[in-house]
Enzyme design. Structure first.
Site, PDB file in Angstrom:
ATOM      1  N   ASP A 184     -29.458 119.948   3.933  1.00  0.00           N
ATOM      2  CA  ASP A 184     -28.814 120.136   5.231  1.00  0.00           C
ATOM      3  C   ASP A 184     -28.334 121.577   5.396  1.00  0.00           C
ATOM      4  O   ASP A 184     -27.876 121.962   6.474  1.00  0.00           O
ATOM      5  CB  ASP A 184     -27.677 119.141   5.455  1.00  0.00           C
ATOM      6  CG  ASP A 184     -26.592 119.200   4.392  1.00  0.00           C
ATOM      7  OD1 ASP A 184     -26.687 120.034   3.476  1.00  0.00           O
ATOM      8  OD2 ASP A 184     -25.645 118.386   4.486  1.00  0.00           O
ATOM      9  N   SER A 185     -28.489 122.378   4.348  1.00  0.00           N
ATOM     10  CA  SER A 185     -28.260 123.821   4.466  1.00  0.00           C
ATOM     11  C   SER A 185     -29.174 124.447   5.509  1.00  0.00           C
ATOM     12  O   SER A 185     -28.934 125.576   5.950  1.00  0.00           O
ATOM     13  CB  SER A 185     -28.477 124.506   3.112  1.00  0.00           C
ATOM     14  OG  SER A 185     -29.726 124.128   2.544  1.00  0.00           O
TER      15      SER A 185
ATOM     16  N   ASP B 163     -31.763 115.474   2.199  1.00  0.00           N
ATOM     17  CA  ASP B 163     -30.318 115.283   2.326  1.00  0.00           C
ATOM     18  C   ASP B 163     -29.988 114.280   3.428  1.00  0.00           C
ATOM     19  O   ASP B 163     -30.583 114.328   4.515  1.00  0.00           O
ATOM     20  CB  ASP B 163     -29.640 116.611   2.692  1.00  0.00           C
ATOM     21  CG  ASP B 163     -29.038 117.320   1.500  1.00  0.00           C
ATOM     22  OD1 ASP B 163     -28.835 116.678   0.459  1.00  0.00           O
ATOM     23  OD2 ASP B 163     -28.758 118.529   1.620  1.00  0.00           O
TER      24      ASP B 163
ATOM     25  N   LYS C   4     -30.496 112.431  -0.890  1.00  0.00           N
ATOM     26  CA  LYS C   4     -29.353 112.978  -1.621  1.00  0.00           C
ATOM     27  C   LYS C   4     -28.077 112.734  -0.842  1.00  0.00           C
ATOM     28  O   LYS C   4     -28.039 112.959   0.376  1.00  0.00           O
ATOM     29  CB  LYS C   4     -29.519 114.474  -1.901  1.00  0.00           C
ATOM     30  CG  LYS C   4     -28.340 115.065  -2.698  1.00  0.00           C
ATOM     31  CD  LYS C   4     -28.646 116.446  -3.215  1.00  0.00           C
ATOM     32  CE  LYS C   4     -28.598 117.503  -2.142  1.00  0.00           C
ATOM     33  NZ  LYS C   4     -27.223 117.670  -1.551  1.00  0.00           N
TER      34      LYS C   4
ATOM     35  N   GLU D 189     -23.749 113.387  -0.905  1.00  0.00           N
ATOM     36  CA  GLU D 189     -22.647 114.157  -1.471  1.00  0.00           C
ATOM     37  C   GLU D 189     -21.460 113.245  -1.765  1.00  0.00           C
ATOM     38  O   GLU D 189     -21.141 112.348  -0.988  1.00  0.00           O
ATOM     39  CB  GLU D 189     -22.215 115.272  -0.515  1.00  0.00           C
ATOM     40  CG  GLU D 189     -23.252 116.365  -0.340  1.00  0.00           C
ATOM     41  CD  GLU D 189     -22.729 117.535   0.485  1.00  0.00           C
ATOM     42  OE1 GLU D 189     -21.504 117.591   0.736  1.00  0.00           O
ATOM     43  OE2 GLU D 189     -23.543 118.384   0.877  1.00  0.00           O
TER      44      GLU D 189
ATOM     45  N   GLU E  89     -22.645 121.670  -8.065  1.00  0.00           N
ATOM     46  CA  GLU E  89     -22.594 122.909  -7.281  1.00  0.00           C
ATOM     47  C   GLU E  89     -21.232 123.582  -7.386  1.00  0.00           C
ATOM     48  O   GLU E  89     -20.194 122.923  -7.368  1.00  0.00           O
ATOM     49  CB  GLU E  89     -22.909 122.646  -5.806  1.00  0.00           C
ATOM     50  CG  GLU E  89     -22.847 123.921  -4.974  1.00  0.00           C
ATOM     51  CD  GLU E  89     -23.327 123.779  -3.545  1.00  0.00           C
ATOM     52  OE1 GLU E  89     -23.264 124.781  -2.804  1.00  0.00           O
ATOM     53  OE2 GLU E  89     -23.760 122.678  -3.168  1.00  0.00           O
TER      54      GLU E  89
END
Length: 274
Positions: A49-50, A88, A118, A120, A187
């Site tokens: 999502d970056s 993501d 993925k 978070e 991270e």
């Protein structure tokens, strides 16, 4: 007649089996064109999502939508043959309940053709990870500095620089591993803590600003290529494409203004009369 064998895509069990073995190589990818170039050299590609910040100029990842992730995920899958593709789950698509997370993850898997998603978070989403994996959706976890939670964290801050923070982060790592995640991204984390976690859990750790002792490493492709104006401390630029692109654009502009481009070899002639 011989038939050329199709390239075999990396699988989730193969990634898991790399725990403590040859380091796992990963980069982000957001579209088919660049994915084709890097596919032969990585074990998995993350459609992160970056992309909201890298491709759309957003300040954070919070504005990224599920539809955006699906569109870019599908493009990366179409542009690859070998690398396992992870997509993501964006902010707001999985936190409310395991059932909603499953519904949205199903969309991602079906509409992109990717292998895994993925999520978070650590202990707070362990139940959701377990719910998804029990229903056939492979999950990669992500702990430490979690960009979707920067409002709570107060910005992009390195985690675990004080030993008093270690217990909670270690608990996150153990929770996602026990819930069934096949790997976990660490991270923005103090190096000794990342190395310690890598030795504590039985799934591969993928470091980004973490530790060389992680089971693998990931970088944002544009950072690695030298396309980011202010790369983070943990980034090593393996190319300087930003300067090369600027130089090429300058040369192109000069050629157009001087009328040296297009030249004769770049134009089409008339067909000869018969």
């Amino acid at each position: 007649m011989s038939v050329q064998s199709k390239i075999k895509r990396v699988t989730v069990p193969e990634i898991r089996a790399r725990k403590g073995a040859e380091p796992i190589v990963s980069l982000t990818a957001y579209h088919a064109h660049t994915a084709r170039y890097i596919d032969p050299y990585v074990d998995f590609l993350l459609v992160g999502d970056s992309l909201g910040m890298v491709m759309y100029g957003m300040e954070t990842t919070l504005g990224v939508t599920l539809d955006m992730m699906i569109a870019h995920g599908a493009a990366v899958v179409r542009g690859t043959e070998r690398a396992l593709v992870v997509v993501d789950m964006p902010f707001g698509s999985y936190e409310e309940s395991p059932e909603i997370a499953f519904r949205n993850a199903c969309r991602v898997i079906k509409e992109t053709g990717c292998t895994a998603v993925k999520l978070e978070g650590g202990t707070r989403i362990a139940e959701t990870i377990r719910y998804l994996t029990l229903r056939g959706i492979p999950v990669m976890a992500h702990i430490g500095l979690t960009p979707q939670n920067i409002q709570v964290m107060g910005g992009f801050k390195t985690q675990g620089r004080e030993e008093g923070e270690w217990a909670a982060i270690e608990a996150d790592a153990k929770a996602v591993a026990e819930a069934g995640a096949f790997a976990v991204v660490l991270e923005g984390m103090a190096e000794p803590l990342a190395a310690r976690i890598t030795g504590q859990i039985d799934i591969p750790t993928i470091g980004i600003g973490a530790s060389p002792n992680c089971d693998g490493q990931i970088l944002v492709l544009e950072d690695m290529l030298g396309l980011s104006p202010r790369p983070a401390k943990f980034v090593r630029e393996f190319a300087t494409l930003g300067a090369q692109i600027a130089g090429a654009a300058e040369a192109y502009a000069r050629a157009v203004r001087e009328r040296s481009f297009p030249a004769a070899e770049h134009t089409y002639s008339m067909k000869k009369a018969k």
